[in-house]
Design an enzyme around this catalytic site. Structure first.
Site, PDB file in Angstrom:
ATOM      1  N   ASP A  57      -1.049  -0.439   6.439  1.00 39.30           N
ATOM      2  CA  ASP A  57      -1.109   0.120   7.787  1.00 39.30           C
ATOM      3  C   ASP A  57      -2.492   0.552   8.230  1.00 39.30           C
ATOM      4  OD1 ASP A  57      -1.287   2.335   6.029  1.00 39.30           O
ATOM      5  OD2 ASP A  57      -0.590   3.662   7.632  1.00 39.30           O
TER       6      ASP A  57
ATOM      7  N   HIS B 116      -8.798  20.617   7.047  1.00 37.25           N
ATOM      8  CA  HIS B 116      -8.542  19.918   5.792  1.00 37.25           C
ATOM      9  C   HIS B 116      -7.078  19.496   5.752  1.00 37.25           C
ATOM     10  CE1 HIS B 116      -8.031  19.183   1.486  1.00 37.25           C
ATOM     11  NE2 HIS B 116      -9.355  19.105   1.397  1.00 37.25           N
TER      12      HIS B 116
ATOM     13  N   GLY C  64      -6.999  27.706  -4.425  1.00 41.92           N
ATOM     14  CA  GLY C  64      -7.683  26.506  -4.879  1.00 41.92           C
ATOM     15  C   GLY C  64      -7.022  25.895  -6.085  1.00 41.92           C
TER      16      GLY C  64
ATOM     17  N   ASP D 163      -6.745  -1.590   4.855  1.00 43.84           N
ATOM     18  CA  ASP D 163      -5.806  -2.621   4.392  1.00 43.84           C
ATOM     19  C   ASP D 163      -6.070  -3.983   5.041  1.00 43.84           C
ATOM     20  OD1 ASP D 163      -4.348  -0.842   2.767  1.00 43.84           O
ATOM     21  OD2 ASP D 163      -3.212  -0.137   4.503  1.00 43.84           O
TER      22      ASP D 163
ATOM     23  N   GLY E 177     -11.806  25.285  -3.633  1.00 44.46           N
ATOM     24  CA  GLY E 177     -10.832  25.904  -2.746  1.00 44.46           C
ATOM     25  C   GLY E 177     -11.528  26.760  -1.709  1.00 44.46           C
TER      26      GLY E 177
ATOM     27  N   ASP F 132       0.857  -1.177   0.000  1.00 46.74           N
ATOM     28  CA  ASP F 132       0.000   0.000   0.000  1.00 46.74           C
ATOM     29  C   ASP F 132       0.900   1.236   0.000  1.00 46.74           C
ATOM     30  OD1 ASP F 132      -2.484   1.472   0.328  1.00 46.74           O
ATOM     31  OD2 ASP F 132      -1.733   1.916   2.327  1.00 46.74           O
TER      32      ASP F 132
END
Length: 701
Positions: A583, A422, A465, A587, A452, A383
């Site tokens: 991790d 964010h 953005g 997964d 944005g 991954d």
């Protein structure tokens, strides 16, 4: 069927009289001797050493009486009987106890062969001493006696056990060291006072004070203070790790500098240190598939040996018409040399040393099955996010098209994003913190979904953005700007456009950074002839950029979490052994679907529970080390089993006298005892060579 962790014999749990339960695990023993050694290993080790020395001294005295003829023959034999009897019935009592335990449990053990062998030699010699005509081939003849052989066999076997258990005890030091990392007490803050309490009494939510030099007693979260922690014995990391308020800490780590207050987030029994110790112990007690064949043979081996011993006696005494003493020699030699100690030790010795050594480097192999599969890995699916990369975006580039410096660009963007959670906003704010830029709160903020944000910072209108923001506002970017943005995007980075007062002023690129050691990890895996495939949910552009940077030839992009396990199944269908390294929670299905799952240490509990191998740190080189160490341990197990099988297959016929008609040479019971002990020691020493193991990246340093 369980395995006796002391001698390696196969034990039926339903019939086993001796058992011990520790930390939720039940240990079964074939005899009281092994049971006592498990409970008191140091004392038992000393007792075994003293008993072997006493028996060997007695054997030396018997040798003088038998060979030097310092005492007339009849009196010498009586003296030998008097010296041998305490050895036989005192020092050798351990073997008779084992024989009785075997009879009670209705399954033969190693002590059965030894007890029968020394009894035959002793009883025959006693009869030859006091009633010689009963065993003499010719009336009036003085038949040979085996008092010296009996005592020497006891001494040599006990000496072999002492040496064998000494090296096995040394091999288990890693588990002991792990247990020693757990502090016995903790300083809990209650009602404003520090109270020293046993760690078992800690509860989730307790506030614990940890001073410099102390070990952290429980997994928790730092609520005040900052310090550096030594995690070397937990994760294998050599460099200290800095922690501040809000960071997680694990039990067993050493607090190096500052005073910390931590909030317990787990019970001691559920802590990282307890989990590591349990995993290592489970692995040591587990069986590799190769050992199951050895176990099934060993379970039938002892009765078969007794039959061979009887057949050898009957053949030489009656078919070959040899003297009783000759027939007895072959019978006893077969019994002594055939003890399957080496067979029983082949896997546990290598597992004990190898798994313990791997744990020192933060590699936890959960058991023999996992070890076997990891050693045969041909394809590794990795991954990307959190395994090959750090798992969160960071600022990689700042391109200013005007008079603003990079610090000023970061400052205004981070101020506009002030308070946003964010991931990209957090990346910019982290960069501002790193640069020491002072942030200002925006007086206006508006989120533009999928585009944005729009904000006002210090009376300046700010827009940030993607390129679609420019279209929305009717702003044009020149060819230079677009070319620079395209170049960054081709490198797999996300580009933010900064617009001030209707003009493009700068570009900021963010990306999930490749871990520093990932390129080396990929190179090491290629050296191990492992095919690497990168899985990622990112688009093909990002996947191509990351795989190219790492030297990975094959990747699968835009793979949804639910699809990862299907990708694993697809590769398994092509043949070979498929491993999956990851991790996250997403997964876990893929880790379970793979032949062997490798969970990264910084991952979720679900991933660590699902993986067959757990890395206690985020260094991807640990994946290569796990495969490399598994291959080495499997090779040692195969070598041990090979020599154990060859030893018994070749030497039992020799002990039975198969060479006598051609060479006139007959193996004595004493030589059989010596050879039997050496076989076990050889297997153990071969396993102990694993203690010098170093991960692949350390070979050149």
């Amino acid at each position: 069927m369980a395995r006796d962790v002391i001698c390696g014999m196969y034990v039926d749990e339903r019939l086993a009289e001796f058992r011990v339960e520790r930390r939720g695990k039940t240990y079964y023993f074939c005899s009281e001797t092994c049971y006592r050694e498990f409970l008191r290993p140091e004392q038992e080790l000393r007792d075994t050493r003293n008993a072997s020395v006493l028996a060997l001294f007695a054997a030396a005295a018997l040798m003088a009486l038998d060979w030097l003829h310092i005492v007339p023959e009849p009196e010498a034999r009586i003296a030998m009987f008097l010296i041998t009897t305490p050895i036989q019935l005192g020092v050798g009592l351990v073997f008779y106890r084992g024989l009785l335990d075997a009879i009670r449990s209705k399954q033969a053990n190693m002590d059965s062969l030894i007890a029968v062998g020394i009894s035959a030699a002793y009883l025959y010699s006693a009869v030859a001493t006091f009633v010689p005509d009963a065993v003499a081939g010719i009336p009036g003849e003085m038949p040979p006696v085996y008092f010296m052989d009996s005592a020497l066999i006891v001494g040599l076997i006990l000496l072999g056990r002492y040496l064998e258990h000494s090296v096995k005890q040394g091999a288990s030091e890693a588990v002991t060291r792990l247990l020693d990392l757990q502090p016995a007490t903790a300083n809990v803050i209650r009602e404003g006072r520090e109270i020293n309490v046993p760690v078992e009494e800690l509860k989730v939510g307790d506030s614990v004070a940890v001073r410099p030099g102390d070990r952290i007693p429980v997994d928790g979260r730092v609520t005040s203070g900052q310090s550096s922690l030594d995690l070397s014995l937990i994760t294998g990391e050599s460099m200290p790790v800095d922690v501040v308020e809000g960071d997680s800490v694990v039990s067993g780590a050493v607090n190096l500098t500052g005073f910390l207050t931590i909030e317990a987030t787990r019970l001691v029994s559920e802590s990282t240190l307890s989990s590591i110790t349990s995993l290592v112990e489970e692995a040591i007690l587990s069986k590799a598939p190769m050992q199951r064949l050895a176990d099934s043979i060993a379970a039938r081996f002892v009765p078969a040996v007794i039959i061979v011993s009887i057949c050898a006696f009957l053949f030489w005494r009656f078919a070959a018409d040899m003297p009783l003493s000759f027939a007895l020699t072959t019978s006893v030699a077969v019994l002594i040399i055939a003890c399957p100690c080496a067979l029983g030790l082949a896997t546990p010795a290598a597992l004990t040393v190898g798994v313990s050594k791997a744990a020192e480097y933060g590699i936890l192999i959960k058991g023999g099955d996992e070890l076997e599969r990891a050693s045969r890995v041909t394809t590794l699916l990795m991954d990307k996010t959190g395994t090959l990369t750090i798992g969160h975006p960071v600022v990689t580039d700042v391109v200013s098209f005007g008079p603003m410096s990079a610090e000023e660009v970061i400052g205004i963007v981070a101020s506009a994003e002030y308070g946003s959670e964010h991931p990209i906003a957090e990346a910019v704010q982290s960069e501002a913190k790193r640069l020491g830029v002072e942030l200002k709160r925006p007086t206006f903020f508006e989120a533009l979904p999928a585009l944005g944000i729009r904000a006002v910072v210090d009376s300046t209108s700010v827009m940030i953005g993607n390129e679609r923001v420019l279209v929305l506002e009717g702003i044009k970017a020149n060819d230079t700007m677009r070319a620079r943005a395209s170049d960054l995007e081709q490198q797999g980075r996300t580009v933010l456009w900064l617009v001030l007062g209707g003009q493009v002023q700068a570009l900021i690129a963010v990306a999930d950074q490749v871990r520093e050691k990932s390129p080396e990890a990929v190179a090491l895996l290629k050296e191990l002839n492992v095919k690497i495939v990168m899985l990622t949910g990112d688009n093909g552009r990002v996947a191509r950029a990351v795989s190219s940077k790492l030297g990975i030839d094959e990747y699968a992009a835009e793979v949804e979490p639910a699809e990862k396990s299907r990708v694993v199944v697809k590769f398994k269908a092509t043949g070979g052994v498929v491993a999956m390294a990851g991790d996250g929670i997403n997964d876990a299905p893929a880790l379970a679907a793979a032949d062997i799952g490798i969970a990264m240490g910084g991952g979720t509990d679900v991933a660590r529970e699902t993986g067959g191998i757990v890395l206690m740190n985020d260094d991807p080189r640990g994946i290569a080390a796990a495969i490399d160490a598994s291959r080495l341990m499997s090779r040692k197990i195969r070598e041990n089993l090979f020599w154990a099988f060859v030893y018994n297959v070749l030497l039992i016929p020799v002990a039975a006298g198969v060479l006598y008609p051609f060479t006139g040479w007959l193996m004595s019971p004493v030589l059989s005892a010596f050879a039997m002990g050496m076989s076990s020691i050889t297997v153990t020493l071969n396993s102990l060579s694993l203690r010098s193991y170093r991960p692949p990246w350390a070979h050149s340093t």
